[in-house]
Design a protein around this motif. Structure first.
Motif, PDB file in Angstrom:
ATOM      1  N   ASN A  66       0.862  -1.176   0.000  1.00  0.00           N
ATOM      2  CA  ASN A  66       0.000   0.000   0.000  1.00  0.00           C
ATOM      3  C   ASN A  66       0.899   1.226   0.000  1.00  0.00           C
ATOM      4  O   ASN A  66       1.671   1.445   0.928  1.00  0.00           O
ATOM      5  CB  ASN A  66      -0.916  -0.013   1.231  1.00  0.00           C
ATOM      6  CG  ASN A  66      -1.918   1.119   1.190  1.00  0.00           C
ATOM      7  OD1 ASN A  66      -1.675   2.173   0.629  1.00  0.00           O
ATOM      8  ND2 ASN A  66      -3.064   0.896   1.802  1.00  0.00           N
ATOM      9  N   LEU A  67       0.797   2.040  -1.039  1.00  0.00           N
ATOM     10  CA  LEU A  67       1.679   3.191  -1.198  1.00  0.00           C
ATOM     11  C   LEU A  67       1.113   4.495  -0.652  1.00  0.00           C
ATOM     12  O   LEU A  67       1.789   5.520  -0.706  1.00  0.00           O
ATOM     13  CB  LEU A  67       2.028   3.374  -2.680  1.00  0.00           C
ATOM     14  CG  LEU A  67       2.780   2.213  -3.311  1.00  0.00           C
ATOM     15  CD1 LEU A  67       3.020   2.483  -4.789  1.00  0.00           C
ATOM     16  CD2 LEU A  67       4.089   1.967  -2.589  1.00  0.00           C
ATOM     17  N   SER A  68      -0.095   4.466  -0.132  1.00  0.00           N
ATOM     18  CA  SER A  68      -0.699   5.687   0.394  1.00  0.00           C
ATOM     19  C   SER A  68       0.233   6.359   1.398  1.00  0.00           C
ATOM     20  O   SER A  68       0.770   5.716   2.288  1.00  0.00           O
ATOM     21  CB  SER A  68      -2.042   5.387   1.065  1.00  0.00           C
ATOM     22  OG  SER A  68      -2.947   4.910   0.103  1.00  0.00           O
ATOM     23  N   ARG A  69       0.462   7.638   1.202  1.00  0.00           N
ATOM     24  CA  ARG A  69       1.279   8.486   2.078  1.00  0.00           C
ATOM     25  C   ARG A  69       2.773   8.145   2.035  1.00  0.00           C
ATOM     26  O   ARG A  69       3.532   8.665   2.829  1.00  0.00           O
ATOM     27  CB  ARG A  69       0.758   8.470   3.513  1.00  0.00           C
ATOM     28  CG  ARG A  69      -0.664   8.990   3.654  1.00  0.00           C
ATOM     29  CD  ARG A  69      -1.201   8.871   5.059  1.00  0.00           C
ATOM     30  NE  ARG A  69      -1.091   7.564   5.658  1.00  0.00           N
ATOM     31  CZ  ARG A  69      -1.892   6.526   5.426  1.00  0.00           C
ATOM     32  NH1 ARG A  69      -2.885   6.650   4.598  1.00  0.00           N
ATOM     33  NH2 ARG A  69      -1.704   5.370   6.042  1.00  0.00           N
ATOM     34  N   HIS A  70       3.213   7.272   1.128  1.00  0.00           N
ATOM     35  CA  HIS A  70       4.629   6.909   1.052  1.00  0.00           C
ATOM     36  C   HIS A  70       5.355   7.560  -0.127  1.00  0.00           C
ATOM     37  O   HIS A  70       6.575   7.685  -0.112  1.00  0.00           O
ATOM     38  CB  HIS A  70       4.807   5.398   0.970  1.00  0.00           C
ATOM     39  CG  HIS A  70       4.387   4.682   2.218  1.00  0.00           C
ATOM     40  ND1 HIS A  70       4.996   4.888   3.424  1.00  0.00           N
ATOM     41  CD2 HIS A  70       3.409   3.779   2.429  1.00  0.00           C
ATOM     42  CE1 HIS A  70       4.410   4.132   4.351  1.00  0.00           C
ATOM     43  NE2 HIS A  70       3.446   3.447   3.761  1.00  0.00           N
ATOM     44  N   LEU A  71       4.594   7.929  -1.164  1.00  0.00           N
ATOM     45  CA  LEU A  71       5.166   8.522  -2.372  1.00  0.00           C
ATOM     46  C   LEU A  71       4.351   9.738  -2.766  1.00  0.00           C
ATOM     47  O   LEU A  71       3.175   9.826  -2.430  1.00  0.00           O
ATOM     48  CB  LEU A  71       5.134   7.518  -3.531  1.00  0.00           C
ATOM     49  CG  LEU A  71       5.810   6.175  -3.320  1.00  0.00           C
ATOM     50  CD1 LEU A  71       5.501   5.246  -4.486  1.00  0.00           C
ATOM     51  CD2 LEU A  71       7.305   6.347  -3.171  1.00  0.00           C
ATOM     52  N   LYS A  72       4.962  10.638  -3.515  1.00  0.00           N
ATOM     53  CA  LYS A  72       4.237  11.797  -4.028  1.00  0.00           C
ATOM     54  C   LYS A  72       4.305  11.805  -5.546  1.00  0.00           C
ATOM     55  O   LYS A  72       5.381  11.724  -6.118  1.00  0.00           O
ATOM     56  CB  LYS A  72       4.850  13.090  -3.492  1.00  0.00           C
ATOM     57  CG  LYS A  72       4.642  13.290  -2.004  1.00  0.00           C
ATOM     58  CD  LYS A  72       5.082  14.690  -1.598  1.00  0.00           C
ATOM     59  CE  LYS A  72       5.041  14.901  -0.116  1.00  0.00           C
ATOM     60  NZ  LYS A  72       3.770  14.942   0.491  1.00  0.00           N
ATOM     61  N   GLU A 103      -2.621   8.401  -4.264  1.00  0.00           N
ATOM     62  CA  GLU A 103      -3.650   8.168  -3.253  1.00  0.00           C
ATOM     63  C   GLU A 103      -4.238   6.771  -3.399  1.00  0.00           C
ATOM     64  O   GLU A 103      -4.622   6.367  -4.492  1.00  0.00           O
ATOM     65  CB  GLU A 103      -4.774   9.203  -3.393  1.00  0.00           C
ATOM     66  CG  GLU A 103      -4.316  10.629  -3.175  1.00  0.00           C
ATOM     67  CD  GLU A 103      -3.725  10.868  -1.797  1.00  0.00           C
ATOM     68  OE1 GLU A 103      -4.258  10.351  -0.813  1.00  0.00           O
ATOM     69  OE2 GLU A 103      -2.702  11.575  -1.715  1.00  0.00           O
ATOM     70  N   GLU A 104      -4.279   6.043  -2.296  1.00  0.00           N
ATOM     71  CA  GLU A 104      -4.898   4.719  -2.255  1.00  0.00           C
ATOM     72  C   GLU A 104      -4.376   3.780  -3.333  1.00  0.00           C
ATOM     73  O   GLU A 104      -5.126   3.001  -3.910  1.00  0.00           O
ATOM     74  CB  GLU A 104      -6.419   4.840  -2.332  1.00  0.00           C
ATOM     75  CG  GLU A 104      -6.997   5.641  -1.181  1.00  0.00           C
ATOM     76  CD  GLU A 104      -8.501   5.748  -1.233  1.00  0.00           C
ATOM     77  OE1 GLU A 104      -9.158   4.865  -1.809  1.00  0.00           O
ATOM     78  OE2 GLU A 104      -9.014   6.727  -0.681  1.00  0.00           O
ATOM     79  N   CYS A 105      -3.112   3.871  -3.645  1.00  0.00           N
ATOM     80  CA  CYS A 105      -2.495   3.006  -4.643  1.00  0.00           C
ATOM     81  C   CYS A 105      -2.019   1.740  -3.935  1.00  0.00           C
ATOM     82  O   CYS A 105      -1.149   1.791  -3.074  1.00  0.00           O
ATOM     83  CB  CYS A 105      -1.327   3.736  -5.305  1.00  0.00           C
ATOM     84  SG  CYS A 105      -0.661   2.854  -6.694  1.00  0.00           S
ATOM     85  N   GLU A 106      -2.613   0.604  -4.314  1.00  0.00           N
ATOM     86  CA  GLU A 106      -2.303  -0.658  -3.642  1.00  0.00           C
ATOM     87  C   GLU A 106      -2.193  -1.761  -4.680  1.00  0.00           C
ATOM     88  O   GLU A 106      -3.007  -1.840  -5.593  1.00  0.00           O
ATOM     89  CB  GLU A 106      -3.423  -0.967  -2.641  1.00  0.00           C
ATOM     90  CG  GLU A 106      -3.176  -2.178  -1.792  1.00  0.00           C
ATOM     91  CD  GLU A 106      -4.268  -2.331  -0.735  1.00  0.00           C
ATOM     92  OE1 GLU A 106      -4.229  -1.602   0.256  1.00  0.00           O
ATOM     93  OE2 GLU A 106      -5.149  -3.184  -0.936  1.00  0.00           O
TER      94      GLU A 106
END
Length: 170
Positions: A66-72, A103-106
């Motif tokens: 889950n990439l939320s809040r880990h990448l921009k 956002e919400e990339c999983e």
């Protein structure tokens, strides 16, 4: 790597950082290495001229990333080994998946999978790609091709190889 318009004509450079100098850690079954930029609250020694990142991820077991809040920014997933599943579709090694939002990339990684994540926040001007060249200007790309064919690019110290411009690219 695409540069901001103001830096597109800067002197070429090559930066090298040994693998051991790159931030690396485990997160559950994930083995993560940050090759460039900022991600997962960490910074790599290699920083670009725009907000970018490149992350190498490996897992021996099936897991969810889950990439939320880990990448921009936008994220490209390059599947090096194994496969990932996103929105019910399996993407195998040798393929790429692109997400236009962080956002919400999983995604679900299959066992023994390795992926590279790269991307960042888009630059304000449109970019064009021709082989190894990136620019905001199609005319500049044509000029770069001509300079490459005429061997006007500076050589990398210690490297005498030359790769011809591909015939299939106009």
């Amino acid at each position: 790597v695409a540069l901001p318009k103001a830096q597109e004509e800067m002197e070429p450079r090559f930066d090298y950082y040994p693998s051991a100098d790159l931030p690396h850690w485990t997160d559950g079954p994930l083995q993560i290495k940050l090759a460039a930029g900022q991600a997962f609250g960490r910074s790599a020694p290699l920083q670009g001229f725009s907000p970018l990142f490149m992350v190498d991820i490996f897992t021996e077991e099936e897991t969810t990333l889950n990439l939320s809040r880990h990448l921009k920014g936008e994220v490209a997933f390059v599947i090096v080994k194994g496969s990932i599943t996103s929105q019910g579709q399996k993407v195998k090694a040798g393929q790429m998946l692109i997400s236009k939002t962080d956002e919400e990339c999983e995604v679900c990684l299959d066992a023994n999978s390795q992926i590279l994540l790269f991307g960042g926040e888009p630059l304000p001007e449109e970019r064009f790609l021709m082989w190894n060249f990136v620019s905001h200007s199609k005319e500049r790309l044509k000029q770069a091709k001509a300079e490459w064919v005429d061997k006007q690019f500076p050589k990398v110290p210690g490297d005498e190889t030359y790769i011809p411009f591909p015939d299939f690219i106009k």
